[in-house]
Write an enzyme that holds these catalytic residues in place. Structure first.
Site, PDB file in Angstrom:
ATOM      1  N   GLU A  86     -17.271   4.402   5.013  1.00 20.47           N
ATOM      2  CA  GLU A  86     -16.355   3.818   3.928  1.00 20.47           C
ATOM      3  C   GLU A  86     -17.146   3.536   2.900  1.00 20.47           C
ATOM      4  OE1 GLU A  86     -15.198   0.737   2.361  1.00 20.47           O
ATOM      5  OE2 GLU A  86     -15.979  -0.639   4.135  1.00 20.47           O
ATOM      6  N   SER A 110     -18.935  -0.655   9.178  1.00 23.91           N
ATOM      7  CA  SER A 110     -17.502  -0.809   8.878  1.00 23.91           C
ATOM      8  C   SER A 110     -16.507  -0.426   9.556  1.00 23.91           C
ATOM      9  CB  SER A 110     -17.227   0.093   7.359  1.00 23.91           C
ATOM     10  OG  SER A 110     -17.962  -0.385   6.214  1.00 23.91           O
ATOM     11  N   CYS A 159     -12.436  -7.515   3.519  1.00 24.33           N
ATOM     12  CA  CYS A 159     -11.240  -7.708   4.343  1.00 24.33           C
ATOM     13  C   CYS A 159     -11.482  -7.839   6.019  1.00 24.33           C
ATOM     14  CB  CYS A 159     -10.148  -6.511   4.133  1.00 24.33           C
ATOM     15  SG  CYS A 159     -10.885  -4.788   4.514  1.00 24.33           S
ATOM     16  N   GLY A 213      -1.087  -6.719  -5.379  1.00 23.21           N
ATOM     17  CA  GLY A 213      -2.590  -7.429  -5.388  1.00 23.21           C
ATOM     18  C   GLY A 213      -3.067  -6.402  -6.723  1.00 23.21           C
ATOM     19  N   ALA A 214      -3.712  -7.027  -7.605  1.00 24.62           N
ATOM     20  CA  ALA A 214      -4.371  -5.977  -8.593  1.00 24.62           C
ATOM     21  C   ALA A 214      -5.765  -6.266  -8.579  1.00 24.62           C
ATOM     22  CB  ALA A 214      -3.693  -6.424 -10.068  1.00 24.62           C
ATOM     23  N   ALA A 245      -9.710  -5.329  -6.685  1.00 27.58           N
ATOM     24  CA  ALA A 245     -10.557  -4.323  -6.167  1.00 27.58           C
ATOM     25  C   ALA A 245      -9.769  -3.445  -5.434  1.00 27.58           C
ATOM     26  CB  ALA A 245     -12.018  -4.657  -5.847  1.00 27.58           C
ATOM     27  N   MET A 246      -9.186  -3.937  -4.095  1.00 26.78           N
ATOM     28  CA  MET A 246      -8.645  -3.095  -3.205  1.00 26.78           C
ATOM     29  C   MET A 246      -7.311  -2.631  -3.806  1.00 26.78           C
ATOM     30  SD  MET A 246      -8.846  -2.461   0.190  1.00 26.78           S
ATOM     31  CE  MET A 246      -9.491  -3.493   1.387  1.00 26.78           C
ATOM     32  N   GLY A 247      -6.658  -3.209  -4.566  1.00 28.18           N
ATOM     33  CA  GLY A 247      -5.558  -2.844  -5.138  1.00 28.18           C
ATOM     34  C   GLY A 247      -5.812  -1.527  -6.124  1.00 28.18           C
ATOM     35  N   ARG A 278     -14.993  -8.860   7.163  1.00 26.28           N
ATOM     36  CA  ARG A 278     -16.009  -9.425   7.448  1.00 26.28           C
ATOM     37  C   ARG A 278     -16.429 -10.712   6.506  1.00 26.28           C
ATOM     38  NH1 ARG A 278     -20.219  -6.592   8.507  1.00 26.28           N
ATOM     39  NH2 ARG A 278     -19.187  -4.495   8.352  1.00 26.28           N
TER      40      ARG A 278
END
Length: 462
Positions: free
Chosen positions: A114, A109, A50, A189-190, A192-194, A52
């Site tokens: 993180e 990051s 999100c 959104g489902a 990895a971030m979701g 880079r």
């Protein structure tokens, strides 16, 4: 062959540029394929998060490969080369490895420390490997970077600043809404971030989670995970019911990875005007490009927290002592990695030397057979063992020592000396072991990048 890194991140570019350069999961295979079509690139891996986009390529010449990769990025993003050059950074050889180790450790990051970036690097390597775009060099680099990241997180307190961008965004949401316990949240959104958003929301104590995704099946899987693993009441909806889901929520985390706007001002306006809708709505837009229409932030009662907002959040930093400890681990692991690479490079020379010795032994044994045709098999075998034993003992000390010396800075010169002393023939073994030379500039694209980033080939930007 050496590793070339070309990247753009939150440290070097504003969100507007990051949005244009963003590489989605749909884009990644095609761009990887185009890079491999280059005569100067033998391996390629794209790390896209999100905040880079970084391309790691194993190249046989610096300037031609840099020109081809930069041209590929300009075509993908639509950014003219001067604009791309202004925001990009370039690392080469040791500096590329150092940078990836720092990224894996969370040192580079937006939220220092993180851990999500570890899974993103793992996914980038898996995607490259699935296309057979990752050979020995990128395999070893990626795997070592993951080990470095795990070591940093286990041996330092660098992740105390926050588990992820999601956690910092939710901290900002609390400043608007107060405690999140008992509230309803929407995750758009489902991926990895979701999944990370669901985990963080559950930890924050929300009472209900609605998961919305273009593919309902994936939304259902994530909702089921929220219930079974995190104990939160959850349900799934498809995109047609986005307005209904927003009307029921007080906090939204959106992270779709879509190319264009997913949440329009009309969607949000309809949701806010629905019966029973919350008077305050906090939207955490973690998508890149952004999922939410810019105009949404102007609606009464709506607070939008996006990547640009999080860049300025003071909680994104880590304690100085923890950061210093993490950097010390990165430096130590880089030294270990480079020593291993230098030892691997001398191995073909040692193998060539031993093969040459074996060929000499076999040749002499054949001459023995012609001179003493009546020699019985038992005596011949004893002579052969003796000769081979003598040769092995003579070669043992120099081959062991050259491997030890190869792990030191400048160690490639010892392999070169070995090749000269024993007149090893040029070929595959020598080509692998020999140091690579940087090619002369080839074209205006490489020249522009070199002029703008003359200090980037060896350094790591803080």
């Amino acid at each position: 062959m050496s590793v070339l890194l070309v990247g753009i991140s939150h440290r070097s570019a504003p969100v507007a540029v990051l949005e244009k350069i963003a590489i989605t999961e749909h884009d990644r295979p095609k761009l990887t394929e185009l890079m491999l079509a280059s005569s100067h690139v033998s391996e390629a891996m794209i790390v896209s998060t999100c905040n880079r986009v970084e391309i790691y390529a194993v190249v046989d010449a610096f300037h031609p490969a840099l020109g081809e990769i930069s041209e590929l990025l300009t075509k993908h993003s639509g950014l003219p080369l001067p604009e791309l050059t202004k925001h990009a950074y370039v690392r080469y050889a040791e500096a590329a490895a150092e940078h990836l180790f720092a990224v894996a450790s969370g040192l580079d990051s937006m939220v220092v420390g993180e851990q999500q970036v570890l899974s993103q690097i793992r996914a980038a390597y898996a995607a490259s490997d699935s296309q057979q775009a990752a050979g020995r060099t990128l395999h070893e680099l990626a795997q070592h970077s993951l080990r470095v990241g795990k070591r940093v997180h286990s041996e330092t307190g660098i992740d105390r600043a926050g588990a992820s961008v999601v956690s910092v965004a939710l901290d900002r949401a609390r400043l608007v809404l107060g405690p999140l316990e008992g509230r309803t949240a929407l995750v758009l959104g489902a991926g990895a971030m979701g999944g990370l958003a669901v985990a963080q929301l559950a930890r924050a104590g929300v009472a209900r989670i609605i998961v919305v995704n273009r593919t309902l099946e994936r939304a259902e899987r994530l909702a089921n995970t929220a219930t079974t693993m995190h104990g939160v009441a959850a349900e799934a909806m498809d995109m047609d019911r986005l307005v209904d889901a927003m009307a029921a929520a007080e906090v939204v985390v959106t992270c779709t990875g879509a190319v264009g706007t997913v949440m329009t001002i009309a969607d949000v306006h309809l949701a806010l005007s629905s019966p029973g809708a919350s008077e305050q709505l906090v939207i955490c837009d973690l998508g890149l490009p952004r999922d939410v229409d810019h105009a949404v932030a102007g609606l009464p009662g709506v607070t939008v927290i996006d990547i640009e907002t999080l860049q300025r959040d003071p909680s994104a930093g880590a304690a100085a002592d923890d950061t210093a400890a993490a950097r010390a681990i990165v430096a130590a692991e880089l030294t270990k990695y480079l020593a291993g690479q230098r030892m691997a490079e001398v191995t073909p020379t040692v193998a060539a030397l031993r093969q040459m010795a074996a060929d000499v032994v076999e040749g002499e044994l054949l001459r023995l057979d012609s001179r003493l045709p009546g020699l019985d098999a038992a005596h011949r075998e004893e002579v052969a063992r003796t000769v081979r034993r003598v040769v092995d003992k003579l070669l043992h000390a120099p081959t062991v020592r050259v491997k030890q010396l190869a792990s030191t800075p400048g160690g490639d010169s010892y392999a070169e000396a070995l090749r000269e002393l024993f007149e090893l023939k040029p070929g595959a073994a020598q080509a692998v072991a020999a140091p690579m030379e940087i090619a002369t500039p080839a074209g205006a694209l490489a020249d522009d990048f070199t002029a703008a980033h003359s200090g980037d080939e060896q350094g790591l930007t803080a």
